[in-house]
Design an enzyme around this catalytic site. Structure first.
Site, short mmCIF file in Angstrom:
data_model
loop_
_atom_site.label_atom_id
_atom_site.label_comp_id
_atom_site.label_asym_id
_atom_site.label_seq_id
_atom_site.Cartn_x
_atom_site.Cartn_y
_atom_site.Cartn_z
N ASN A 15 0.86 -1.18 0.00
CA ASN A 15 0.00 0.00 0.00
C ASN A 15 0.91 1.24 0.00
O ASN A 15 1.60 1.52 0.98
CB ASN A 15 -0.89 -0.05 1.25
CG ASN A 15 -1.83 1.12 1.37
OD1 ASN A 15 -1.50 2.23 0.97
ND2 ASN A 15 -3.00 0.87 1.94
N ASP A 75 -0.60 -4.48 10.01
CA ASP A 75 -1.95 -4.79 9.58
C ASP A 75 -2.83 -3.83 10.35
O ASP A 75 -2.71 -3.70 11.57
CB ASP A 75 -2.33 -6.24 9.85
CG ASP A 75 -3.56 -6.63 9.05
OD1 ASP A 75 -3.53 -6.49 7.81
OD2 ASP A 75 -4.57 -7.06 9.64
N PHE A 158 -5.41 8.41 3.58
CA PHE A 158 -5.95 7.38 2.68
C PHE A 158 -7.09 6.66 3.39
O PHE A 158 -7.46 7.00 4.51
CB PHE A 158 -4.84 6.41 2.25
CG PHE A 158 -4.25 5.59 3.38
CD1 PHE A 158 -3.35 6.13 4.26
CD2 PHE A 158 -4.62 4.25 3.55
CE1 PHE A 158 -2.81 5.37 5.30
CE2 PHE A 158 -4.09 3.48 4.59
CZ PHE A 158 -3.18 4.05 5.46
P1 ITT Z 1 -0.56 -4.17 2.91
O1 ITT Z 1 -1.26 -5.40 3.43
O2 ITT Z 1 0.26 -4.44 1.68
O3 ITT Z 1 0.24 -3.45 3.97
P2 ITT Z 1 -3.27 -3.12 2.71
O4 ITT Z 1 -3.87 -1.84 2.23
O5 ITT Z 1 -3.86 -4.42 2.19
O6 ITT Z 1 -1.68 -3.09 2.43
P3 ITT Z 1 -4.20 -3.77 5.38
O7 ITT Z 1 -4.59 -5.16 5.01
O8 ITT Z 1 -3.47 -3.54 6.67
O9 ITT Z 1 -3.27 -3.10 4.26
O10 ITT Z 1 -5.53 -2.88 5.34
C1 ITT Z 1 -5.52 -1.62 5.86
C2 ITT Z 1 -6.77 -0.89 5.46
O11 ITT Z 1 -7.33 -0.27 6.62
C3 ITT Z 1 -6.46 0.23 4.49
O12 ITT Z 1 -6.57 -0.18 3.14
C4 ITT Z 1 -7.48 1.29 4.88
O13 ITT Z 1 -8.71 1.00 4.26
C5 ITT Z 1 -7.63 1.07 6.39
N1 ITT Z 1 -6.67 1.93 7.14
C6 ITT Z 1 -5.54 1.51 7.79
N2 ITT Z 1 -4.86 2.54 8.29
C7 ITT Z 1 -5.54 3.65 7.94
C8 ITT Z 1 -5.32 5.02 8.13
O14 ITT Z 1 -4.23 5.48 8.75
N3 ITT Z 1 -6.21 5.88 7.64
C9 ITT Z 1 -7.29 5.44 6.98
N4 ITT Z 1 -7.57 4.16 6.73
C10 ITT Z 1 -6.70 3.25 7.21
#
Ligand code: ITT
Length: 209
Positions: A15, A75, A158
């Site tokens: 991400n 995560d 995001f």
């Molecule tokens: P990686 O697994 O490759 O790290 P991912 O986007 O799939 O990337 P996650 O499975 O940890 O990551 O999902 C995290 C989701 O949670 C992310 O896509 C957002 O929708 C939400 N999220 C996490 N942190 C956030 C933040 O700081 N602000 C807003 N939304 C967040």
């Protein structure tokens, strides 16, 4: 091992927005960061665990094994109390497998459409995992409480940032500057806690090699 090599870690996330936050926080703490784009490609593990901690460990362990470098992975997600703490570990794919931030956020808003403001509570959660190529692991959690507003506001950050107002604040995390968000965010808290543990984690690994 030199001091420089000791503080070199790979950040295991695909991400790009999350990577930017993690990089900023980790570099502030003096770590030398390697992104996944700089290492040989390896299969991304499926996030099969039911907890943030479990999935963070899967990602960090896969990266450490594939790269031979100490790895950090997070995560993270949004827990909404009236949705039984969902989307939770399914935050990235709440509205479908393509992982569309806007569609995810709009689905949460539809699910909360008749929920009164005082019951729209929740939190961002971040489990930060460290994995050393020698097999040792550590996982820590950071959280920030807040409320989910009805209309998205702001363009920074995001994911669910445009609908999340942290406790004690009036702006959404998408209206805060990067520095302001880092100071209070789930990820900022988890990274700072992990950075405090890293000298010990990295040094112990060096001793065993
Ligand atoms: P990686 O697994 O490759 O790290 P991912 O986007 O799939 O990337 P996650 O499975 O940890 O990551 O999902 C995290 C989701 O949670 C992310 O896509 C957002 O929708 C939400 N999220 C996490 N942190 C956030 C933040 O700081 N602000 C807003 N939304 C967040």
């Amino acid at each position: 091992m030199t001091d420089t090599a000791m503080s070199r870690v790979v950040l295991a996330t695909h991400n790009t927005k999350k990577l930017a936050e993690l990089r900023r926080l980790a570099e502030e703490a003096g770590l030398e960061i390697v992104g996944l784009a700089e290492v040989a490609d390896y299969p991304e593990p499926d996030e099969t665990e039911l907890t943030f901690e479990g999935n963070a460990l899967l990602k960090a362990t896969a990266a450490a094994e594939a790269t031979g470098l100490p790895a950090l992975a997070d995560d993270s997600g949004l827990e909404v109390d009236v949705l039984n703490r969902m989307p939770g570990v399914r935050s990235a794919r709440w509205a479908g497998p393509e992982g569309d931030d806007r569609a995810n956020l709009e689905l949460v808003l539809r699910q909360l459409h008749d929920v009164e403001p005082r019951r729209r509570t929740g939190r961002f959660v971040c489990a930060m995992a460290f994995a050393h190529p020698d097999g040792r692991t550590e996982v820590l959690r950071g959280e920030v409480e807040g409320v989910i507003i009805a209309e998205p506001r702001g363009t920074n950050g995001f994911g669910y940032d445009p609908i999340f107002v942290p406790e004690g604040h009036e702006r959404t995390t998408a209206e805060l500057s990067a520095d302001e968000k880092d100071r209070i965010s789930h990820r900022g808290r988890a990274v700072r806690a992990m950075v405090a543990r890293l000298p010990e984690l990295l040094a112990a690994g060096a001793g065993e090699e």
